[in-house]
Design a protein around this motif. Structure first.
Motif, PDB file in Angstrom:
ATOM      1  N   ASN A   1       0.469  -1.369   0.102  1.00 38.79           N
ATOM      2  CA  ASN A   1       0.059   0.017   0.282  1.00 38.79           C
ATOM      3  C   ASN A   1       1.046   1.294   0.048  1.00 38.79           C
ATOM      4  N   TRP A   2       0.240   1.973   0.314  1.00 45.41           N
ATOM      5  CA  TRP A   2       0.837   4.003  -0.335  1.00 45.41           C
ATOM      6  C   TRP A   2       1.519   3.848   1.057  1.00 45.41           C
ATOM      7  N   ARG A   3       1.230   3.311   2.252  1.00 44.41           N
ATOM      8  CA  ARG A   3       1.602   3.998   3.163  1.00 44.41           C
ATOM      9  C   ARG A   3       2.614   3.099   3.287  1.00 44.41           C
ATOM     10  N   ALA A   4       3.097   1.739   2.989  1.00 46.08           N
ATOM     11  CA  ALA A   4       4.561   1.044   2.644  1.00 46.08           C
ATOM     12  C   ALA A   4       5.667   2.300   2.214  1.00 46.08           C
ATOM     13  N   GLY A   5       5.128   1.965   0.985  1.00 46.48           N
ATOM     14  CA  GLY A   5       5.638   2.762  -0.363  1.00 46.48           C
ATOM     15  C   GLY A   5       6.621   4.311   0.651  1.00 46.48           C
ATOM     16  N   SER A   6       5.607   4.924   1.253  1.00 42.79           N
ATOM     17  CA  SER A   6       5.786   6.253   2.148  1.00 42.79           C
ATOM     18  C   SER A   6       7.279   6.081   3.062  1.00 42.79           C
ATOM     19  N   LYS A   7       7.029   5.127   3.837  1.00 41.65           N
ATOM     20  CA  LYS A   7       8.297   4.461   4.610  1.00 41.65           C
ATOM     21  C   LYS A   7       9.307   3.797   3.854  1.00 41.65           C
ATOM     22  N   ALA A   8       9.720   3.351   2.451  1.00 46.25           N
ATOM     23  CA  ALA A   8      10.261   2.949   1.506  1.00 46.25           C
ATOM     24  C   ALA A   8      11.207   4.848   1.263  1.00 46.25           C
ATOM     25  N   GLY A   9      10.218   5.052   0.946  1.00 47.18           N
ATOM     26  CA  GLY A   9      10.415   6.219   0.488  1.00 47.18           C
ATOM     27  C   GLY A   9      11.673   7.004   1.371  1.00 47.18           C
ATOM     28  N   PHE A  10      10.911   7.279   2.620  1.00 48.01           N
ATOM     29  CA  PHE A  10      11.689   8.077   3.516  1.00 48.01           C
ATOM     30  C   PHE A  10      12.812   7.495   3.878  1.00 48.01           C
ATOM     31  N   GLY A  11      13.024   6.183   4.007  1.00 48.09           N
ATOM     32  CA  GLY A  11      14.207   4.933   4.186  1.00 48.09           C
ATOM     33  C   GLY A  11      14.995   6.100   2.697  1.00 48.09           C
ATOM     34  N   THR A  12      14.501   6.018   2.148  1.00 47.01           N
ATOM     35  CA  THR A  12      15.185   6.417   0.789  1.00 47.01           C
ATOM     36  C   THR A  12      15.918   7.675   0.938  1.00 47.01           C
ATOM     37  N   ILE A  13      15.716   8.563   1.148  1.00 48.40           N
ATOM     38  CA  ILE A  13      16.215  10.098   1.781  1.00 48.40           C
ATOM     39  C   ILE A  13      16.916   9.591   2.648  1.00 48.40           C
ATOM     40  N   LEU A  14      16.934   8.623   3.742  1.00 48.86           N
ATOM     41  CA  LEU A  14      16.917   8.457   4.613  1.00 48.86           C
ATOM     42  C   LEU A  14      18.787   8.146   4.123  1.00 48.86           C
ATOM     43  N   GLY A  15      18.656   7.263   3.166  1.00 55.17           N
ATOM     44  CA  GLY A  15      20.293   6.254   2.753  1.00 55.17           C
ATOM     45  C   GLY A  15      20.938   7.149   2.365  1.00 55.17           C
ATOM     46  N   SER A  16      20.397   8.349   1.033  1.00 48.71           N
ATOM     47  CA  SER A  16      21.020   9.362   1.199  1.00 48.71           C
ATOM     48  C   SER A  16      21.870  10.363   1.649  1.00 48.71           C
ATOM     49  N   VAL A  17      20.879  10.672   2.510  1.00 50.56           N
ATOM     50  CA  VAL A  17      21.919  11.320   3.385  1.00 50.56           C
ATOM     51  C   VAL A  17      22.710  11.064   3.923  1.00 50.56           C
ATOM     52  N   LEU A  18      22.757   9.424   3.951  1.00 48.79           N
ATOM     53  CA  LEU A  18      23.801   9.022   4.576  1.00 48.79           C
ATOM     54  C   LEU A  18      24.443   8.899   3.916  1.00 48.79           C
ATOM     55  N   ALA A  19      24.759   8.543   2.564  1.00 44.31           N
ATOM     56  CA  ALA A  19      25.750   8.355   1.718  1.00 44.31           C
ATOM     57  C   ALA A  19      26.409   9.238   1.135  1.00 44.31           C
ATOM     58  N   PHE A  20      25.860  11.346   1.442  1.00 42.83           N
ATOM     59  CA  PHE A  20      26.080  12.523   0.544  1.00 42.83           C
ATOM     60  C   PHE A  20      27.030  12.376   2.251  1.00 42.83           C
ATOM     61  N   GLY A  21      27.109  12.579   3.293  1.00 42.13           N
ATOM     62  CA  GLY A  21      27.921  12.245   4.545  1.00 42.13           C
ATOM     63  C   GLY A  21      28.893  11.804   4.478  1.00 42.13           C
ATOM     64  N   VAL A  22      28.842  10.270   4.308  1.00 38.64           N
ATOM     65  CA  VAL A  22      30.393   9.147   3.228  1.00 38.64           C
ATOM     66  C   VAL A  22      30.689  10.095   2.565  1.00 38.64           C
ATOM     67  N   LYS A  23      30.567   9.825   0.837  1.00 40.11           N
ATOM     68  CA  LYS A  23      30.817  10.299   0.425  1.00 40.11           C
ATOM     69  C   LYS A  23      31.883  11.555   0.016  1.00 40.11           C
ATOM     70  N   PHE A  24      31.065  12.814   0.640  1.00 39.05           N
ATOM     71  CA  PHE A  24      31.809  14.246   0.939  1.00 39.05           C
ATOM     72  C   PHE A  24      32.738  13.852   1.444  1.00 39.05           C
TER      73      PHE A  24
END
Length: 164
Positions: free
Chosen positions: A125-148
């Motif tokens: 459902n949409w709720r599971a999708g939005s949780k996955a989307g939030f997790g993606t944002i969190l992972g991307s923020v962490l990835a930025f920190g590591v890359k930088f």
């Protein structure tokens, strides 16, 4: 230092700045651009540059940071309950977003849309999708920190070896 040494260092520093600026973007290999600054300086200056050991070491650090960049977005989506389709959708959404103007906006939105679409394709459902989307944002923020951070580490190793 001679004018050619100043020029080579200036070009390398410019490449470093471009790499650091592009490290902000998900999936874009800004750290590979930073490493290219090391390689350009070594090829240009030869023995007056850093050692080959530093070029290889910074190359390995760069490969590691590229791998971490790819895996953290996937990890973030999975950590927040995404199916493999949702995590794959996040990766595809980030890749497609590179080609949609304005890219910075879409590089944030693309992985979220991809994760949600992937979850819906998995029958969730949409709720599971939005949780996955939030997790993606969190992972991307962490990835930025590591890359930088690793890009700064590569630049620091280069400058340290150049001075010593």
């Amino acid at each position: 230092m001679t004018w050619i040494e100043y020029t080579a260092l200036g070009v390398s520093l410019l490449i470093f700045l471009i790499g650091l600026a592009s490290a902000v973007l998900p999936i874009v290999p800004g750290n590979a651009v930073v490493w290219m600054g090391v390689v350009v300086h070594k090829l240009w200056m030869g023995e007056a540059s850093v050692s080959w050991k530093i070029v290889i070491l910074t190359g390995l650090v760069t490969l590691f940071s590229l791998l971490v960049d790819l895996l953290l977005g996937y990890w973030g989506a999975r950590k927040f309950g995404a199916s493999w389709k949702g995590a794959l959708g996040a990766l595809i959404g980030a890749a497609v977003a590179l080609f949609i103007p304005p890219p910075l906006l879409w590089l944030i939105i693309g992985p979220i849309i991809g994760a949600v679409v992937g979850e819906l394709a998995a029958g969730r459902n949409w709720r599971a999708g939005s949780k996955a989307g939030f997790g993606t944002i969190l992972g991307s923020v962490l990835a930025f920190g590591v890359k930088f951070g690793l890009s700064l580490f590569v630049i620091g190793l280069f400058l340290l070896d150049l001075v010593v």
